[in-house]
Design a protein around this motif. Structure first.
Motif, short mmCIF file in Angstrom:
data_model
loop_
_atom_site.label_atom_id
_atom_site.label_comp_id
_atom_site.label_asym_id
_atom_site.label_seq_id
_atom_site.Cartn_x
_atom_site.Cartn_y
_atom_site.Cartn_z
N ASP A 12 0.87 -1.17 0.00
CA ASP A 12 0.00 0.00 0.00
C ASP A 12 0.91 1.23 0.00
OD1 ASP A 12 0.97 0.02 2.55
OD2 ASP A 12 -0.96 -0.12 3.56
N ARG A 13 0.31 2.40 0.08
CA ARG A 13 1.11 3.62 -0.01
C ARG A 13 2.14 3.69 1.13
NH1 ARG A 13 0.20 7.89 -3.04
NH2 ARG A 13 -2.00 7.38 -3.39
N GLU A 14 1.72 3.27 2.32
CA GLU A 14 2.62 3.32 3.47
C GLU A 14 3.82 2.38 3.26
OE1 GLU A 14 1.01 1.65 7.07
OE2 GLU A 14 2.53 2.61 8.33
N ALA A 15 3.54 1.18 2.77
CA ALA A 15 4.63 0.21 2.56
C ALA A 15 5.62 0.74 1.52
CB ALA A 15 4.05 -1.13 2.12
N LEU A 16 5.09 1.34 0.46
CA LEU A 16 5.98 1.89 -0.56
C LEU A 16 6.80 3.05 0.02
CD1 LEU A 16 7.08 2.21 -3.43
CD2 LEU A 16 5.02 3.54 -3.99
N GLU A 17 6.16 3.91 0.76
CA GLU A 17 6.89 5.04 1.35
C GLU A 17 7.98 4.56 2.31
OE1 GLU A 17 3.38 8.46 1.02
OE2 GLU A 17 3.87 7.60 2.98
N ARG A 18 7.66 3.58 3.13
CA ARG A 18 8.65 3.05 4.07
C ARG A 18 9.81 2.38 3.32
NH1 ARG A 18 10.01 4.37 8.57
NH2 ARG A 18 10.29 2.29 9.47
N THR A 19 9.49 1.70 2.23
CA THR A 19 10.52 1.06 1.42
C THR A 19 11.48 2.11 0.86
OG1 THR A 19 9.07 -0.76 0.82
CG2 THR A 19 10.93 -0.35 -0.64
N ARG A 20 10.91 3.19 0.34
CA ARG A 20 11.74 4.23 -0.26
C ARG A 20 12.54 4.99 0.80
NH1 ARG A 20 8.14 7.52 -4.49
NH2 ARG A 20 10.21 8.18 -5.21
N GLU A 21 11.94 5.18 1.95
CA GLU A 21 12.62 5.92 3.02
C GLU A 21 13.78 5.12 3.61
OE1 GLU A 21 8.52 8.09 4.57
OE2 GLU A 21 9.55 6.63 5.85
N THR A 22 13.57 3.81 3.79
CA THR A 22 14.53 2.99 4.55
C THR A 22 15.47 2.19 3.66
OG1 THR A 22 13.06 1.06 4.62
CG2 THR A 22 12.82 2.71 6.39
N GLY A 23 15.07 1.95 2.40
CA GLY A 23 15.86 1.07 1.54
C GLY A 23 15.70 -0.39 1.90
N ARG A 24 14.75 -0.70 2.76
CA ARG A 24 14.43 -2.09 3.09
C ARG A 24 13.00 -2.38 2.63
NH1 ARG A 24 16.35 -0.04 7.89
NH2 ARG A 24 14.31 -0.23 8.85
N ALA A 25 12.81 -3.57 2.05
CA ALA A 25 11.51 -3.89 1.45
C ALA A 25 10.43 -3.99 2.52
CB ALA A 25 11.60 -5.20 0.68
N HIS A 26 9.37 -3.24 2.30
CA HIS A 26 8.17 -3.31 3.12
C HIS A 26 6.99 -3.68 2.22
CE1 HIS A 26 10.73 -0.99 5.82
NE2 HIS A 26 9.85 -1.13 6.79
N TYR A 27 6.08 -4.44 2.79
CA TYR A 27 4.85 -4.83 2.11
C TYR A 27 3.69 -4.58 3.08
CZ TYR A 27 8.27 -7.36 -0.73
OH TYR A 27 9.34 -7.68 -1.52
#
Lengths: 133, 133
Positions: free
Chosen positions: A45-60
Motif C-alpha cells: 500500500d502507499r505506506e509500505a511503498l513510502e517506508r521502502t523508499r525511506e529505509t531502503g528495506r523492502a516493506h509490504y
C-alpha cells in the motif's frame, strides 16, 4: 498543503503517481538484483511503498494480518532495495533487491520454487524450523 | 466425472491447485527466460492458465475488457511459455517466456521501464504507432 494539493503534485515531487486503486494495494514483485531470480510476489500500500523508499528495506502490506510488514523483521531474511520500478499502468511494483538468506518461509530462495505441474525446481537455502519458532 | 470430483482430484491430475480466490484472478508475472528480465504483470483466471498450459502461449485475463487475452494476438509480440511456476501460497503465477518483440504497449521490452522516481531505465524495442492502429 491540503491533501488534495499533495495528491495533485505527487508526480512532480515523488516521481510516478502509483495507482493503488480501490483496494489501496498493488502487487509488488521482488527480484534478486544479482541473479535476476523472481523471489516473491506480495502487496504494497502507499505506506509500505513510502517506508521502502525511506529505509531502503523492502516493506509490504500483509493482507492476512492487515498490517505493515517489513520483510525479514522476524526471520532476519531482509531485502535491501536497490531500485523500485513501476509498470506502464503504474499499478504494479518491482523491487530489485539484495536478498539475505531466502525469501520464502518454506526455506527456499524463491517462493516460486515449484512448477504448476508440481515439480520442485527451486533451491532450498535454510531450515524454516530453525528460523521461525 | 462431476465438477466436485474434478475439483477434488485437481491436485493429483493437474499438479498444484492454484488458489484463484474470490476474484477468480491471480497475478501472473512474465519473466524473460533468457535474460531474467521481469517483463510484465497481468492477471490470469482458471481459463487463461488452462489455455496457457494447453497452447504454450501466454494467456491472461484482461480486467479492463473482462475477457481472455492471448498476449500478442494483436501486436504479434507473443510469449512462448517455457515454464509456469506457482508460488508457495499458490496464489501467484510466474510465466517464464520467450518474448517476441517487446512486452509493453509503449514499445519497451518490459512494462517495468521506469523507476518509481520517474527515471527511464528500460529499453525501447519497437514503435507502438507502427504496431497498434
Amino acid at each position: 498543503m491540503s491533501a488534495a494539493n499533495e495528491e495533485e503534485t505527487r508526480t512532480d515531487t515523488d516521481g510516478v503517481a502509483v495507482d493503488f486503486g480501490d483496494s489501496g494495494l498493488v502487487p509488488a514483485v521482488a527480484q534478486d538484483a544479482e541473479t535476476g531470480e523472481v523471489l516473491m510476489l506480495a502487496y504494497a500500500d502507499r505506506e509500505a511503498l513510502e517506508r521502502t523508499r525511506e529505509t531502503g528495506r523492502a516493506h509490504y502490506h500483509s493482507r492476512s494480518r492487515d498490517e505493515l510488514w517489513e520483510k525479514g523483521a522476524t526471520s532476519g531474511h531482509t531485502q535491501s532495495v536497490e531500485e523500485v520500478r513501476v509498470d506502464c499502468d503504474a499499478d504494479a511494483l518491482l523491487y530489485v533487491v539484495d536478498q539475505t538468506g531466502g525469501a520464502c518461509h518454506t526455506g527456499h530462495r524463491s517462493c516460486f520454487h515449484r512448477t504448476v505441474d508440481g515439480d520442485e525446481v527451486g533451491e532450498r537455502v535454510f531450515d524454516p524450523d530453525a528460523v521461525y519458532e
